[in-house]
Write a protein that holds these residues in place. Sequence first.
Motif: not given
Lengths: 325, 267
Positions: A229-230, B123, A225-226, B127, B113-115
């Motif tokens: 994605r990045l 988030f 998810t992190v 999860i 987070l970059p969102m």
Amino acid sequence: MSLKNRSTFFTDREGANPRSLRGKIDKLSSCFLAIASISSIFVVSTIAALLLYNFMKFCEQGFLPSILSDVWLPSKGEYGLLPFIAGTLWITAVAMTISLPLGFLTAIFMAEYIPRKMHSPIKSLIELLAGIPSVVYGMWGLMVLVPLVRDQLAPLIGGSLGKVFPLFRVNVNIGFSILAAGIVLSIMVLPIMISTSEEVMRAVPMEYREAALALGATRWQATKTVVLRLASPGIFAGIILSFCRAFGETMAVLMVAGNVITVPSSLFDPAYPLTALIANHLPEMISIPSYAYALLTAGFILFVVTFSFNVIARLVVRRLKRMGQ
Amino acid sequence: MLSSKSLKNLQHSRPSVQGKIVVENLNVYFGKHHVLKNLSIAIPDRQVTAIIGPSGCGKTTFLRSLNRMIELVDGAKVTGKVFLDGLNIYSPKVDSSDIRRRVGMVFQKPNPLPMSIYDNVAFGPRIHGIRNKKVLDKLVEESLKAAGLWDEVKNRLKDPAVSLSGGQQQRLCIARALAVNPEVLLMDEPTASLDPISSAKIESLIRELKRKYTIIVVTHNLQQAMRIADYVVFLFMGELIEHGAADEIFTSPRNTKTIEYLRGAFS
């Protein structure tokens, strides 16, 4: 590359006093840097110009419609490039099908899971793989893969899957095949795929992983998810880079593909990729101009495909980066 | 009749003191470096505990060993026990991600987070398997309200989280931590990178949140500790020097090291 937001040496008047030694060195160094970059741009442009010129000559002489024909008879003025284009596409496709999942999963392992002590020995092994000359890969393919395909894989797969899927049918069994060439190529591009993807995954700041893990994410969830994605723009760029490498590779492919002029229809068929065509026919082309046009047109196709893939990669990377924010 | 072995097991699996978190003989090593030396302490439930001490005394290491984030550090080794409501979080049967859901964490530098703002808060729940849009919407709203950010962002939930100011980002990180419904909130110098006004907001938020959560704050700022803490833990060179109710520690510290530190002899 955009120069819009950067100060270039042409406009930059900041820095040391131009009359001092420091200033002179500063000026001199920017000149050298500019000359270096201009000369590489110059080289690329001359290559592009040469290929384009010959392609246009090829068209002028009315050969263009025959590009997609499968008849290659230079003595009779028949320059059908279809078998070669098909050969290149087949082999590249096989190479990418193998190396993509393998490289991607290895990169995830290398970036996120591997114990620190194991990282640098394995990393140097992978880098070693990148440093082996392609002719050595070709030799290996010739000595190991070709017999393996001929004696083991073709009878085994052709006898089972081949009865159902034409893709696996054994039409001629000489070992020199799309499969052998694809496997060699996949191993050659693997280091590029692994190191670019690993590099971008490692560049994802630790604080993002921590954010996910501190919320109770498992390691895989944090990766998925992190990190992925990045890192996706960079991973995508790495895939394109490997594709272009596979697409343009000559020596190793030439040694194991079989170089039979046919449009292949099965993994066990021999093929004749564009790069091998150019390399093998170079000596003959000098005397016949139209022959030279045809070969350089093959080069032009390679150039256009890799060039446009690079452009596409850039556009997609930019888009993905914007989406990631 | 209990056999002596099972009696021993029983003793080992239950903390001898009461507290939301009970630490027993905790040692942390980074390679050969002995960072935390035999800490034993009970952290009171639904109060603000401030961990104070000079730089490099192991405050952050201690905090990170309370939700097993310390295990992410290469070469870190932990011995001893940390009980969360009587459950030893370092027992091999315990899943670290489970512990980290129950013991949330807020970091020194806001790390959204970059969102989008919404996706940041959602988030954690996502999860942990929550997919229902309505449930997520409700959780996001509740968490942002609890973090005092809702009114500022309710009309721009789809905006990227990085478009928020530093103080807002930190409150977003608090909201994100609250969204998984933790019991304990660990905060590692949560105002260190913020301006005074944003810091004040975070401090009042901490006082607000202690009604529902056990809060442990690492702080380098003694005035802040005095303002927010109910309970104080003073660490020095990896050792627990003194701990107790904030009033006692700040008004009548017993240990000379604590007295010197509070007087500002070193920091």
